[in-house]
Motif scaffolding. Structure first.
Motif, PDB file in Angstrom:
ATOM      1  N   ALA A   1       1.287  -5.221  -1.465  1.00 10.71           N
ATOM      2  CA  ALA A   1       0.556  -4.553  -2.511  1.00 10.71           C
ATOM      3  C   ALA A   1       1.369  -3.767  -3.096  1.00 10.71           C
ATOM      4  O   ALA A   1       1.241  -3.022  -4.495  1.00 10.71           O
ATOM      5  N   SER A   2       1.753  -2.733  -2.449  1.00  8.74           N
ATOM      6  CA  SER A   2       2.823  -1.621  -2.935  1.00  8.74           C
ATOM      7  C   SER A   2       3.655  -1.923  -3.995  1.00  8.74           C
ATOM      8  O   SER A   2       3.869  -1.203  -4.947  1.00  8.74           O
ATOM      9  N   ALA A   3       4.414  -3.107  -3.725  1.00 11.89           N
ATOM     10  CA  ALA A   3       5.336  -3.685  -4.558  1.00 11.89           C
ATOM     11  C   ALA A   3       4.612  -4.688  -5.833  1.00 11.89           C
ATOM     12  O   ALA A   3       5.205  -4.544  -6.935  1.00 11.89           O
TER      13      ALA A   3
ATOM     14  N   ASN B   1       1.564  -4.437  -6.868  1.00  9.47           N
ATOM     15  CA  ASN B   1       0.433  -3.866  -7.592  1.00  9.47           C
ATOM     16  C   ASN B   1       0.352  -2.235  -7.583  1.00  9.47           C
ATOM     17  O   ASN B   1      -0.527  -1.623  -8.021  1.00  9.47           O
ATOM     18  N   SER B   2       1.513  -1.712  -7.120  1.00  9.39           N
ATOM     19  CA  SER B   2       1.601  -0.290  -6.776  1.00  9.39           C
ATOM     20  C   SER B   2       0.445   0.616  -6.309  1.00  9.39           C
ATOM     21  O   SER B   2      -0.231   1.627  -6.740  1.00  9.39           O
ATOM     22  N   THR B   3       0.000  -0.179  -5.301  1.00 14.63           N
ATOM     23  CA  THR B   3      -1.220   0.466  -4.616  1.00 14.63           C
ATOM     24  C   THR B   3      -1.337  -0.082  -3.052  1.00 14.63           C
ATOM     25  O   THR B   3      -0.551  -1.206  -2.861  1.00 14.63           O
ATOM     26  N   LEU B   4      -1.753   0.652  -2.036  1.00 18.53           N
ATOM     27  CA  LEU B   4      -1.938   0.171  -0.775  1.00 18.53           C
ATOM     28  C   LEU B   4      -3.542  -0.599  -0.626  1.00 18.53           C
ATOM     29  O   LEU B   4      -3.383  -1.429   0.294  1.00 18.53           O
ATOM     30  N   ASP B   5      -4.271  -0.089  -1.390  1.00 20.29           N
ATOM     31  CA  ASP B   5      -5.399  -1.309  -1.471  1.00 20.29           C
ATOM     32  C   ASP B   5      -5.487  -2.394  -2.061  1.00 20.29           C
ATOM     33  O   ASP B   5      -5.636  -2.891  -3.191  1.00 20.29           O
TER      34      ASP B   5
ATOM     35  N   ASP C   1       7.698 -11.826   2.337  1.00 22.73           N
ATOM     36  CA  ASP C   1       7.651 -11.113   1.050  1.00 22.73           C
ATOM     37  C   ASP C   1       8.601 -11.803   0.243  1.00 22.73           C
ATOM     38  O   ASP C   1       8.258 -12.095  -1.217  1.00 22.73           O
ATOM     39  N   ALA C   2       9.649 -12.365   0.718  1.00 20.92           N
ATOM     40  CA  ALA C   2      10.250 -13.531   0.299  1.00 20.92           C
ATOM     41  C   ALA C   2       9.681 -14.739  -0.432  1.00 20.92           C
ATOM     42  O   ALA C   2       9.769 -15.218  -1.573  1.00 20.92           O
TER      43      ALA C   2
END
Length: 284
Positions: A66-68, A70-74, A192-193
């Protein structure tokens, strides 16, 4: 999902096709413009750990993705996300980036509708089938995006997104990584890939990236160094991302996954710190 699933077994060597069959049936060259980093020490496989299937590790995996994405940890905040990001795959939506142009969003809505007839997205099935494989919005548009956001408020639809994420992305990636003898970090790297490149055997898919990495290093299951193999895999994946217009930023590799690797954190232990797109994230 960021690529269509093209299972072209005849287009790859027999060894890769066999590995793809393992993946399908549920068994378990460096970029020249890369800034050179000191090579890490070798370490043997940590695959004996429970790995990414442990609840806390699975939660961590969703946060890093999500950090990559949607730029969030949520990561749970993404159930209602839907927009065309201009990557040629139509609308990207939901908790793992299902796309109207890559079949996975259509499959999600079909499966959800089978279990929950009359839901708010069911009326869009004819249009979703028509645009599958394209970037078209025909029959969708604002009505569809509004319906998606509304349906994301339904617990059953959120559960359906989780189930489809696991069925198509998480579970197959973890199985394949465990088959290769990889621990929690390697399992995450495959996952992630898979999220970004999709399944299949074309050069830009998870299996295609893996096939090229296998030319450079043996997996732990083959007696190789886990660190050396994952470093080779990330080299190949970085090159693939650089070749794609929508993936030129490779910080999810450079300042996240490779940082974990060079720290020797093959078990993906917390606390964990990383950067993506220049933003810092930390999980205690």
């Amino acid at each position: 999902m960021k690529r269509a699933a093209l299972l072209l077994l005849t287009a790859v060597p027999a060894a890769v096709a066999a590995a793809t069959a393992v993946y399908l049936f549920g068994l378990a060259p460096s970029d020249p413009d890369r800034t050179e980093s000191p090579k890490p020490p070798s370490r043997q496989s940590s695959a004996s750990a429970q790995g990414l299937n442990a609840p806390a590790k699975k939660e961590l995996a969703q946060e890093i993705v999500a950090s990559a994405e949607n730029s969030t940890l949520d990561w749970r905040s993404a159930y209602g996300y839907v927009e065309d990001i201009g990557d040629g795959r139509g609308y990207t939506a939901g908790v793992i980036g299902f796309c109207t142009g890559t079949h996975d969003l259509l499959t999600l809505v079909e499966r959800y509708t089978k279990d929950h007839p009359g839901n708010g997205l069911a009326r869009f099935l004819p249009a979703l089938r028509a645009v599958d494989g394209t970037d078209s919005h025909a029959g969708l548009g604002r009505a569809f995006t509004a319906a998606w956001r509304a349906e994301a408020g339904v617990a059953a639809f959120r559960a359906a997104q989780d189930a489809e994420r696991d069925r198509v992305y998480f579970d197959p990636a973890v199985r394949l990584a465990r088959h290769d003898g990889l621990g929690a970090l390697g399992q995450f790297i495959y996952y992630d890939a898979m999220v970004v490149h999709g399944p299949g055997t074309d050069p830009h898919s998870l299996q295609g990236i893996r096939a090229r990495a296998l030319r450079e290093a043996d997996t732990p299951a083959e007696g190789g160094s886990e660190t050396r193999y994952l470093d080779a895999f990330l080299d190949v994946r970085r090159t693939v991302m650089k070749s794609e217009k929508s993936h030129h930023d490779t910080t999810r590799i450079d300042t996240a996954q490779r940082r974990f690797l060079y720290d020797g954190n093959l078990d993906l232990r917390t606390p964990l710190e990383w950067r993506v797109y220049g933003e810092r994230y930390r999980v205690p």
